[in-house]
Design a protein around this motif. Structure first.
Motif, PDB file in Angstrom:
ATOM      1  N   PHE B 247       0.813  -1.225   0.000  1.00 48.02           N
ATOM      2  CA  PHE B 247       0.000   0.000   0.000  1.00 48.02           C
ATOM      3  C   PHE B 247       0.846   1.274   0.000  1.00 48.02           C
ATOM      4  CE2 PHE B 247      -2.593  -3.150   2.513  1.00 48.02           C
ATOM      5  CZ  PHE B 247      -3.421  -3.494   1.452  1.00 48.02           C
ATOM      6  N   ASP B 248       2.136   1.152  -0.272  1.00 46.51           N
ATOM      7  CA  ASP B 248       3.021   2.327  -0.359  1.00 46.51           C
ATOM      8  C   ASP B 248       3.072   3.161   0.913  1.00 46.51           C
ATOM      9  OD1 ASP B 248       3.847   1.801  -2.909  1.00 46.51           O
ATOM     10  OD2 ASP B 248       2.149   2.870  -3.819  1.00 46.51           O
ATOM     11  N   ALA B 249       2.991   2.526   2.058  1.00 44.54           N
ATOM     12  CA  ALA B 249       3.182   3.276   3.299  1.00 44.54           C
ATOM     13  C   ALA B 249       4.657   3.653   3.437  1.00 44.54           C
ATOM     14  CB  ALA B 249       2.734   2.435   4.486  1.00 44.54           C
ATOM     15  N   ASN B 250       4.993   4.421   4.459  1.00 41.59           N
ATOM     16  CA  ASN B 250       6.345   4.986   4.541  1.00 41.59           C
ATOM     17  C   ASN B 250       7.146   4.541   5.763  1.00 41.59           C
ATOM     18  OD1 ASN B 250       6.137   6.730   2.216  1.00 41.59           O
ATOM     19  ND2 ASN B 250       4.610   7.829   3.426  1.00 41.59           N
ATOM     20  N   PHE B 251       6.789   3.422   6.368  1.00 42.79           N
ATOM     21  CA  PHE B 251       7.455   3.070   7.624  1.00 42.79           C
ATOM     22  C   PHE B 251       8.959   2.880   7.459  1.00 42.79           C
ATOM     23  CE2 PHE B 251       3.085   1.615   8.180  1.00 42.79           C
ATOM     24  CZ  PHE B 251       2.762   2.346   9.295  1.00 42.79           C
ATOM     25  N   PHE B 252       9.341   2.304   6.342  1.00 42.56           N
ATOM     26  CA  PHE B 252      10.766   2.042   6.130  1.00 42.56           C
ATOM     27  C   PHE B 252      11.283   2.762   4.895  1.00 42.56           C
ATOM     28  CE2 PHE B 252       8.794  -1.869   7.935  1.00 42.56           C
ATOM     29  CZ  PHE B 252       9.195  -1.635   9.238  1.00 42.56           C
ATOM     30  N   ASN B 253      10.539   3.757   4.448  1.00 44.51           N
ATOM     31  CA  ASN B 253      10.927   4.502   3.258  1.00 44.51           C
ATOM     32  C   ASN B 253      11.902   5.604   3.669  1.00 44.51           C
ATOM     33  OD1 ASN B 253      11.133   6.001   0.999  1.00 44.51           O
ATOM     34  ND2 ASN B 253       8.944   6.418   0.759  1.00 44.51           N
ATOM     35  N   THR B 254      13.187   5.337   3.505  1.00 39.83           N
ATOM     36  CA  THR B 254      14.196   6.287   4.010  1.00 39.83           C
ATOM     37  C   THR B 254      14.119   7.618   3.285  1.00 39.83           C
ATOM     38  OG1 THR B 254      15.691   5.061   2.592  1.00 39.83           O
ATOM     39  CG2 THR B 254      15.894   4.721   4.956  1.00 39.83           C
ATOM     40  N   GLU B 255      13.657   7.615   2.038  1.00 43.78           N
ATOM     41  CA  GLU B 255      13.527   8.886   1.312  1.00 43.78           C
ATOM     42  C   GLU B 255      12.511   9.790   1.989  1.00 43.78           C
ATOM     43  OE1 GLU B 255      12.745   8.587  -2.859  1.00 43.78           O
ATOM     44  OE2 GLU B 255      14.322   7.080  -3.084  1.00 43.78           O
ATOM     45  N   ALA B 256      11.525   9.193   2.641  1.00 43.61           N
ATOM     46  CA  ALA B 256      10.498   9.990   3.331  1.00 43.61           C
ATOM     47  C   ALA B 256      10.892  10.234   4.792  1.00 43.61           C
ATOM     48  CB  ALA B 256       9.154   9.276   3.262  1.00 43.61           C
ATOM     49  N   GLY B 257      12.148   9.972   5.134  1.00 45.41           N
ATOM     50  CA  GLY B 257      12.593  10.263   6.493  1.00 45.41           C
ATOM     51  C   GLY B 257      12.363   9.146   7.478  1.00 45.41           C
ATOM     52  N   ALA B 258      12.069   7.942   6.989  1.00 38.01           N
ATOM     53  CA  ALA B 258      11.841   6.825   7.906  1.00 38.01           C
ATOM     54  C   ALA B 258      13.167   6.311   8.454  1.00 38.01           C
ATOM     55  CB  ALA B 258      11.114   5.701   7.190  1.00 38.01           C
ATOM     56  N   ASP B 259      13.081   5.654   9.578  1.00 37.65           N
ATOM     57  CA  ASP B 259      14.283   5.128  10.218  1.00 37.65           C
ATOM     58  C   ASP B 259      14.299   3.610  10.075  1.00 37.65           C
ATOM     59  OD1 ASP B 259      16.320   4.320  11.899  1.00 37.65           O
ATOM     60  OD2 ASP B 259      16.003   6.014  13.244  1.00 37.65           O
ATOM     61  N   PRO B 260      15.225   3.079   9.291  1.00 36.18           N
ATOM     62  CA  PRO B 260      15.229   1.631   9.067  1.00 36.18           C
ATOM     63  C   PRO B 260      15.521   0.829  10.332  1.00 36.18           C
ATOM     64  CG  PRO B 260      17.151   2.650   8.063  1.00 36.18           C
ATOM     65  CD  PRO B 260      16.277   3.760   8.527  1.00 36.18           C
ATOM     66  N   LEU B 261      16.085   1.494  11.349  1.00 38.17           N
ATOM     67  CA  LEU B 261      16.337   0.752  12.588  1.00 38.17           C
ATOM     68  C   LEU B 261      15.031   0.289  13.238  1.00 38.17           C
ATOM     69  CD1 LEU B 261      19.293   2.408  14.501  1.00 38.17           C
ATOM     70  CD2 LEU B 261      19.245   0.383  13.067  1.00 38.17           C
ATOM     71  N   LEU B 262      13.920   0.938  12.894  1.00 31.42           N
ATOM     72  CA  LEU B 262      12.634   0.505  13.452  1.00 31.42           C
ATOM     73  C   LEU B 262      12.398  -0.970  13.143  1.00 31.42           C
ATOM     74  CD1 LEU B 262       9.919   1.104  14.801  1.00 31.42           C
ATOM     75  CD2 LEU B 262       9.036   1.711  12.551  1.00 31.42           C
ATOM     76  N   TRP B 263      12.645  -1.362  11.899  1.00 28.43           N
ATOM     77  CA  TRP B 263      12.465  -2.773  11.545  1.00 28.43           C
ATOM     78  C   TRP B 263      13.403  -3.644  12.378  1.00 28.43           C
ATOM     79  CZ3 TRP B 263       9.589  -6.331   9.073  1.00 28.43           C
ATOM     80  CH2 TRP B 263      10.173  -7.587   8.890  1.00 28.43           C
ATOM     81  N   GLN B 264      14.665  -3.212  12.449  1.00 28.58           N
ATOM     82  CA  GLN B 264      15.629  -4.057  13.169  1.00 28.58           C
ATOM     83  C   GLN B 264      15.217  -4.239  14.619  1.00 28.58           C
ATOM     84  OE1 GLN B 264      19.757  -3.298  12.660  1.00 28.58           O
ATOM     85  NE2 GLN B 264      19.555  -2.627  10.542  1.00 28.58           N
ATOM     86  N   HIS B 265      14.773  -3.148  15.258  1.00 33.21           N
ATOM     87  CA  HIS B 265      14.352  -3.272  16.659  1.00 33.21           C
ATOM     88  C   HIS B 265      13.164  -4.219  16.779  1.00 33.21           C
ATOM     89  CE1 HIS B 265      16.835  -0.702  19.113  1.00 33.21           C
ATOM     90  NE2 HIS B 265      16.796   0.253  18.202  1.00 33.21           N
ATOM     91  N   LEU B 266      12.126  -3.971  15.975  1.00 25.83           N
ATOM     92  CA  LEU B 266      10.937  -4.825  16.103  1.00 25.83           C
ATOM     93  C   LEU B 266      11.293  -6.267  15.796  1.00 25.83           C
ATOM     94  CD1 LEU B 266       8.124  -2.620  14.520  1.00 25.83           C
ATOM     95  CD2 LEU B 266       8.518  -3.091  16.937  1.00 25.83           C
ATOM     96  N   PHE B 267      12.083  -6.468  14.750  1.00 29.92           N
ATOM     97  CA  PHE B 267      12.409  -7.844  14.397  1.00 29.92           C
ATOM     98  C   PHE B 267      13.155  -8.533  15.517  1.00 29.92           C
ATOM     99  CE2 PHE B 267      14.614 -11.413  12.678  1.00 29.92           C
ATOM    100  CZ  PHE B 267      13.687 -11.975  11.830  1.00 29.92           C
TER     101      PHE B 267
END
Lengths: 208, 677, 123
Positions: B247-267
């Motif tokens: 659905f093109d959300a932006n949770f891990f979209n670094t271009e939109a300022g997302a922080d990829p560490l969020l995935w790493q923490h949750l995972f």
């Protein structure tokens, strides 16, 4: 006093057999699920908190308070809070074996839930019209996902309430169904307290 | 108002009238046919356990084939067997399959089969939910692997770090299959966790206090709690990933300022408890096998229990040691470094206690015992290399090298998988009524242990030499040639060893049939816990009568006593103590079509999310149909010809079966949906 | 009936099984409504009051509301303590784990004293 008598009796009726903890399997399972759901909402709320200041990306807004309609959300929060009252009144009526009152209160609870969902749909529509789409920025993605998950929980609760009312048309909603109503109630109250947190943390607490 | 004023159809009581019993007309109550069809509708925890095991072995064959492809590709420099893209998919799917579709369901197989037996219960608390867990898992696993037929599997490693896992970097549908498939198996784990915790907390017979439960039951209880709290975290992570991709959300979209560490923490908040979810069942098995073949009670029972519980707690405070090099800052690194060192303590307690149990025992080196000793020794090696990772500067060197690969294979293969093999050889006669051949079993063990060390031992060296994990090939001249070749040879020796296990099943079964199907008796190993106190294979109703428990190792204490000089003497044979399974007058929960029907809805919805949301409609319809049928189907067939509960309030065991009461399963069924939605 | 009543009486005193009456439920709901009103008041007066007071007040009220619904409407106060323990375990675990996670995002600016401009939490 009469309530207490009925409650204890109903418990005995429904217990069938002794469990080691004295809690029925169904109730224990429901509480385990609710405990587990804390981690689910915790992750969603944390995700939102991480992105809470990003609303200005791709939008004309500088702060979430520019878009939140607090009077409106307060009203729908109040509606959800009061649905918890009608839920306990439903359980109380079922415990008294007052089927008619039980059904009315359950339907009222479902109705209040629908009002809340209606409010949420309205809020989402307004946000969308103001240029806050799901894909606009990290803030909107997190906001819609968190409130959307809560909305799905409320909707499931409404289905459970309606299922309890209409699914017992043949068998009756006597006090032997007290545990069913109690479990639906536990779920419903949980959804309510999650909103208590969301309302404060997302809508009311100022940033900075 | 008419609804409300409608008169009562029946009086107080839980019996649902016949007309409601078949609300949709089609799927009437399945009848026992004594054919394979029974397995589709069974709610018997033992059959479900066996199906979990069979499914796990099936996925094990797939994951094993993927492992051999990896090793063939890396056997020589500049391997060309797999393209880099396919190689990425193969190692990703190998990891995902082995962890989620082999190790976890195999643990579920043992837990399902043994937990009710070890506590002396008739079945789990919610037999139909148990069947649902299995079918949801199976369909989720098949869905995940069906990615191979639809353009290839996930390709970002088993943890699929964002943003590498977003559409930009992984445009095929592999990661969608990964995210949705694990979401589905997660539902299965969650339902199963709730079910088994309720069973252990609520369904113990008289005298079976928590501290008289076998260690295996304890370890599985801890595992189910870990699952209960860890699964929702990965569910959220996978939802966010799915929403980003679909659905093109932006949770891990670094271009939109997302922080990829969020995935790493949750995972990893999920991922580290997951490590203990994988190992603790095996610890439980070893803690059952070693005392039996050392002829001694487990050393330090309460220490074993509390160290297991402590591992469960501490497992929540170490996740960021997987992220030392991702820039989480020195404070986080220091804190997680310390907590990681501490978690070695309860694990060390366990290893010490196993050694102390073996010490001075009258040892019998059966195949099961050999595998158990294999776990203790191999897991210790893996545990020690794990402690080296807790030291952040060293970890910085080791991260993403083959040293890590060596470490987690020593704990997951050397710990978890060898433990499962110990469990196979130990409980096989109880499950199937015949013994596995010990001589062939020893070949199985030695080939597996030699192959295992040849494969993963050299990886320590390769890692320290600097060979990157996940690299699809390497050039000559780095010094990688020899050890890679050795590892590949070792992998094929493992495959041979595991092949011999399957051969052993066939040989043992044939010999048993040729010998006129001799019964191994209730207690072939002179064992200690309650599952041996009933006939082999376990009769459908588990126990004829409720067992009143008076202590830890109840069964053993019924067989042995003390003479005047406090020497242990045999006072009764196992046959005298054990129940013969002849009681046919037990009310069992009735089979049902609805678990499998309901479960089938999930993969259809998942395909719909990937390909066309329209496909979700039949999926949801199936789900709703399954749920409605489920709710209106009384879990106990009122026509089964037994007295229903109202007459029967003395709390005897058959009555305890009626736990899965109709109204609450309405709620429970609802909750599974909303986790999915 | 009297026999049953007396039985229930002792039962209650031992296990505190007494469920609140409907009237009491309504009172509790009114209290919850009043607390919500105070929350909104705090929000309206946000600019006139110290920020920290507003924040602490809102979080405090949230906890009180949470506790009231849990204790009375979900009758944890009257139920088996095991249920409270199980639920609190999940709740506390969630709070602790996610608090540590969010703090580690904030702490990352300790990296050599250079603030990472890409961190959304710090902007």
């Amino acid at each position: 006093m009469a309530n207490a008598t009925v409650a204890v009796d109903a418990h005995d009726d429904h217990g069938h057999h002794e469990t080691n903890t004295g809690i029925s399997n169904n109730k224990l399972a429901m509480w385990l699920f609710l405990a587990s759901d804390c981690l689910l909402f915790g992750a969603l709320i944390s995700t939102f908190l991480l992105y809470r200041t990003n609303i200005s990306d791709n939008t004309p807004f500088t702060s979430p308070s520019d878009v939140f309609d607090i009077p409106f959300t307060s009203l729908s929060s109040f509606v959800l809070l009061m649905s918890s009252l009608t839920m306990v009144l439903a359980l109380s009526a079922v415990n008294r074996d007052d089927q008619r009152a039980g059904r009315i209160w359950l339907l009222t609870t479902a109705l209040l839930g629908m009002v809340f969902i209606g409010g949420q749909v309205y809020e989402f529509t307004v946000f969308n019209a103001e240029g806050l789409g799901y894909t606009t920025n990290t803030w909107t993605s997190a906001f819609f996902t968190l409130t959307g998950f809560h909305g799905v929980h409320v909707s499931v609760g409404i289905l459970l309430l309606l299922g309890t009312v209409f699914g017992t048309r043949n068998s009756g909603l006597g006090k032997e169904k007290s545990e069913t109503v109690e479990l639906v109630g536990l779920y419903w109250h949980f959804v309510d307290i999650v909103w208590v947190i969301i309302f404060t943390v997302i809508y009311l607490i100022p940033i900075g | 108002m008419a609804i409300i004023e409608e008169p009562l159809a029946i009086g107080a009581g839980d019996d649902v009238p016949e007309t409601v019993e078949r609300p949709l007309g089609d799927l009437t109550r399945p009848q026992i046919s004594h054919t394979w069809k029974d397995w589709l509708t069974t709610v018997d925890h033992k059959k479900i356990g066996i199906m979990y095991g069979a499914a796990a072995l099936f996925f094990f064959a797939i994951g094993g084939a993927e492992a051999l492809l990896i090793r063939l590709q890396l056997a020589t420099p500049n391997g060309t067997l797999l393209s880099p893209d396919v190689y990425n998919q193969v190692f990703t799917m190998h990891g995902v399959t082995m962890i989620f579709l082999v190790a976890m369901p195999m643990a579920a197989a043992f837990a399902n089969y043994l937990l009710p037996l070890q506590i002396g219960a008739r079945d789990v608390a919610f037999p139909r939910l148990n069947a649902l867990s299995f079918w949801v898992f199976l369909f989720g696993g098949l869905f995940l692997n069906s990615a191979w037929l639809f353009g290839g599997g996930a390709d970002g490693g088993w943890f699929n770090y964002a943003p590498n896992s977003t559409v930009t970097f992984s445009p095929s549908n592999g990661i969608d299959f990964y995210a949705l498939g694990l979401q589905i198996t997660g539902i299965a784990s969650l339902v199963s966790a709730i079910n088994l915790i309720t069973t252990v907390l609520n369904m113990r017979p008289k005298g079976m206090s928590m501290f008289r439960m076998p260690i295996f039951t304890w370890m599985n209880l801890v595992v189910q709690f870990l699952l209960l709290f860890a699964v929702p975290v990965i569910s959220v992570a996978l939802f966010l990933l799915t929403f980003d991709r679909v659905f093109d959300a932006n949770f891990f979209n670094t271009e939109a300022g997302a922080d990829p560490l969020l995935w790493q923490h949750l995972f990893w908040i999920f991922g580290h408890p997951e490590v203990y979810i994988l190992i603790l069942p095996s610890f439980g098995i070893v803690s059952e096998v070693i005392p039996v073949f050392s002829r001694k009670p487990i050393f330090g029972y309460s220490f074993m229990v509390f160290s297991g519980v402590a591992i469960g707690f501490m497992g929540w405070g170490v996740w960021a040691h997987h992220m030392f090099v991702s820039g989480i800052g020195p404070i986080s690194v220091a804190a997680f470094s310390l907590s990681t060192m501490f978690i070695a303590v309860p694990t060390g307690v366990k290893i010490l206690n196993w050694l102390a149990t073996i010490w001075g025992g009258r040892l019998r080196f059966t195949t099961a015992m050999l595998f158990a000793v294999g776990v203790v020794s191999m897991f210790t090696i893996g545990g020690l290399s794990g402690v080296t990772h807790s030291i952040a500067p060293a970890d910085t060197q080791q991260t993403d090298t083959y040293y890590i690969v060596a470490h987690f294979h020593y704990v997951i293969f050397g710990g978890t998988l060898l433990g499962f093999f110990a469990g196979f050889y130990f409980w096989w006669p109880k499950m199937f009524g015949y013994m596995l051949n010990e001589r062939v079993g020893k070949w199985n063990f030695w080939l597996q242990i030699v192959g295992f060390n040849l494969t993963f031992g050299p990886m320590h060296i390769l890692g320290l030499q600097g060979m990157s994990r996940r690299i699809d090939t390497y050039d000559k001249g780095f010094g990688f040639e020899l050890w890679n070749l050795v590892a590949t040879v070792g992998a094929f020796i493992i495959a041979l060893g595991i092949g011999i296990f399957f051969v052993n099943i066939a040989i043992s079964r044939r010999q048993w049939k040729a010998a006129g199907k001799p019964n191994p008796g209730p207690d072939p190993w002179d064992a200690r816990s309650l599952e041996w106190m009933t006939a082999s294979p376990t009769p459908e109703h588990n126990f004829d009568d409720e067992i009143v428990v008076e202590g830890l190792d109840e069964f053993w204490h019924r067989k042995y006593g003390y003479d005047e000089d406090h020497n242990v003497v045999r006072i009764a044979s196992a046959e005298e103590v054990a129940q013969d399974g002849s009681n046919t007058n037990v009310h069992l929960p009735s089979p049902s079509y609805f678990p499998i029907v309901l479960a089938l809805g999930f993969p259809i919805i998942a395909y719909g999310i990937i390909y066309s949301l329209w496909l979700c409609i039949p999926g949801v319809a199936l789900l709703v149909y399954g749920m409605v049928g489920w709710i209106f189907e009384n879990p106990d067939d009122p026509n089964a010809g037994h007295d229903h509960h109202d007459d029967d309030h003395d709390g005897d065991a058959p009555d305890a079966l009626e736990a899965g009461d109709e109204p609450a399963e309405l709620v429970a069924a609802g909750t599974t949906v909303e986790t999915e939605a | 009936m009297t026999a049953t009543d007396s039985h229930v009486d002792t039962h209650e005193q031992e296990h505190e099984y007494e469920h609140p009456s409907d009237r009491k439920y309504v009172t509790i709901a009114l209290i919850l409504g009043a607390l919500t009103a105070i929350e909104i008041l705090l929000f309206v007066l946000e600019d006139d009051l110290p920020r920290s007071l507003v924040k602490v007040g809102l979080i405090g009220l949230m906890i009180v509301k949470f506790w009231i619904v849990g204790a009375y409407f979900m009758h944890l106060k009257f139920d088996n303590k095991v249920l409270t323990q199980l639920f609190m375990f999940g709740l506390v675990l969630a709070i602790v784990v996610y608090f540590i996670m969010l703090s580690s995002f904030e702490f990352s600016f300790w990296n050599d004293g250079i603030e990472d401009p890409g961190l959304p939490g710090n902007s």
